[in-house]
Design a protein around this motif. Structure first.
Motif, mmCIF file in Angstrom:
data_model
loop_
_atom_site.group_PDB
_atom_site.id
_atom_site.type_symbol
_atom_site.label_atom_id
_atom_site.label_comp_id
_atom_site.label_asym_id
_atom_site.label_seq_id
_atom_site.Cartn_x
_atom_site.Cartn_y
_atom_site.Cartn_z
ATOM 1 N N PHE A 1 0.821 -1.215 0.000
ATOM 2 C CA PHE A 1 0.000 0.000 0.000
ATOM 3 C C PHE A 1 0.853 1.263 0.000
ATOM 4 O O PHE A 1 0.665 2.152 -0.824
ATOM 5 C CB PHE A 1 -0.936 -0.024 1.220
ATOM 6 C CG PHE A 1 -1.741 1.233 1.394
ATOM 7 C CD1 PHE A 1 -2.863 1.458 0.623
ATOM 8 C CD2 PHE A 1 -1.375 2.183 2.340
ATOM 9 C CE1 PHE A 1 -3.613 2.615 0.785
ATOM 10 C CE2 PHE A 1 -2.116 3.334 2.512
ATOM 11 C CZ PHE A 1 -3.235 3.553 1.736
ATOM 12 N N ARG B 1 -7.474 -5.211 -2.211
ATOM 13 C CA ARG B 1 -6.567 -5.121 -1.055
ATOM 14 C C ARG B 1 -6.121 -3.673 -0.820
ATOM 15 O O ARG B 1 -6.026 -3.218 0.323
ATOM 16 C CB ARG B 1 -5.363 -6.036 -1.230
ATOM 17 C CG ARG B 1 -5.698 -7.505 -1.010
ATOM 18 C CD ARG B 1 -4.455 -8.379 -0.897
ATOM 19 N NE ARG B 1 -3.562 -8.282 -2.040
ATOM 20 C CZ ARG B 1 -3.661 -9.006 -3.148
ATOM 21 N NH1 ARG B 1 -4.622 -9.905 -3.272
ATOM 22 N NH2 ARG B 1 -2.789 -8.850 -4.129
ATOM 23 N N ARG C 1 -6.778 -1.495 2.577
ATOM 24 C CA ARG C 1 -5.711 -0.798 3.330
ATOM 25 C C ARG C 1 -5.994 0.694 3.443
ATOM 26 O O ARG C 1 -5.691 1.313 4.462
ATOM 27 C CB ARG C 1 -4.359 -1.015 2.650
ATOM 28 C CG ARG C 1 -3.793 -2.410 2.748
ATOM 29 C CD ARG C 1 -3.375 -2.824 4.162
ATOM 30 N NE ARG C 1 -2.619 -1.853 4.918
ATOM 31 C CZ ARG C 1 -1.305 -1.680 4.875
ATOM 32 N NH1 ARG C 1 -0.559 -2.426 4.099
ATOM 33 N NH2 ARG C 1 -0.705 -0.745 5.612
ATOM 34 N N GLU D 1 -8.438 1.141 6.198
ATOM 35 C CA GLU D 1 -7.761 0.972 7.480
ATOM 36 C C GLU D 1 -6.968 2.229 7.848
ATOM 37 O O GLU D 1 -7.026 2.704 8.984
ATOM 38 C CB GLU D 1 -6.834 -0.237 7.434
ATOM 39 C CG GLU D 1 -6.072 -0.450 8.711
ATOM 40 C CD GLU D 1 -5.122 -1.631 8.658
ATOM 41 O OE1 GLU D 1 -4.392 -1.818 9.647
ATOM 42 O OE2 GLU D 1 -5.105 -2.374 7.646
ATOM 43 N N SER E 1 -14.344 -5.328 5.120
ATOM 44 C CA SER E 1 -13.314 -4.780 5.993
ATOM 45 C C SER E 1 -13.846 -4.640 7.405
ATOM 46 O O SER E 1 -15.051 -4.458 7.610
ATOM 47 C CB SER E 1 -12.898 -3.405 5.452
ATOM 48 O OG SER E 1 -12.010 -2.774 6.325
#
Length: 151
Positions: A4, A40, A44, A47, A136
């Motif tokens: 990321f 993905r 991220r 997050e 998520s």
């Protein structure tokens, strides 16, 4: 798997043109990624946005050139966090640890960083013809409503 923060890179985020350049660079990298890697990346990003959702940062006022100040809206705070992420992993980590320096991401020009929210999903849809679905532990609501404050 593409990391990321390697995709994000870093930018000084000093004006709208630097934000636009960072978004273009990230977009080019995402264009070369497979759909599962795009998911993905989006996970991220959620997050990272969630983790920097801090009350002390949400309370940093927007300052205009004329000396006027006003509170951030939830959208403004979301886009300021996007700008902070565009600054890169090092700056993001420093802000997470100290909270110092976030005011530069609250500047009105930094709202251009909103584009970061859409890059992966737009590329995913272009590649697959379907809308991206991200599962998520990090809520989209907390990304835009600043409800997940971790003081």
């Amino acid at each position: 798997m593409t990391d990321f923060w390697n995709v994000i890179g870093s930018s000084s985020v000093r004006d709208a043109s630097e934000i636009d350049s960072a978004l273009e660079r990230i977009s080019q990298q995402l264009n070369a990624m497979a759909p599962d890697a795009l998911v993905r990346f989006a996970e991220r990003l959620r997050e990272a946005l969630f983790r920097i959702d801090r009350r002390v940062l949400a309370e940093v006022p927007v300052k205009l050139a004329a000396g006027l100040e006003f509170p951030q809206t939830s959208d403004h705070f979301l886009y300021a966090r996007c700008a902070c992420i565009l600054a890169g992993e090092k700056i993001y980590g420093e802000i997470m640890r100290s909270g110092v320096g976030f005011e530069r991401f609250v500047a009105p020009f930094a709202q251009e960083a909103e584009g970061l929210l859409y890059l992966a999903s737009e590329e995913y849809e272009r590649q697959t013809g379907d809308r991206m679905r991200v599962e998520s532990d990090f809520s989209i609501e907390s990304m835009s409503n600043a409800q997940g404050w971790a003081d």
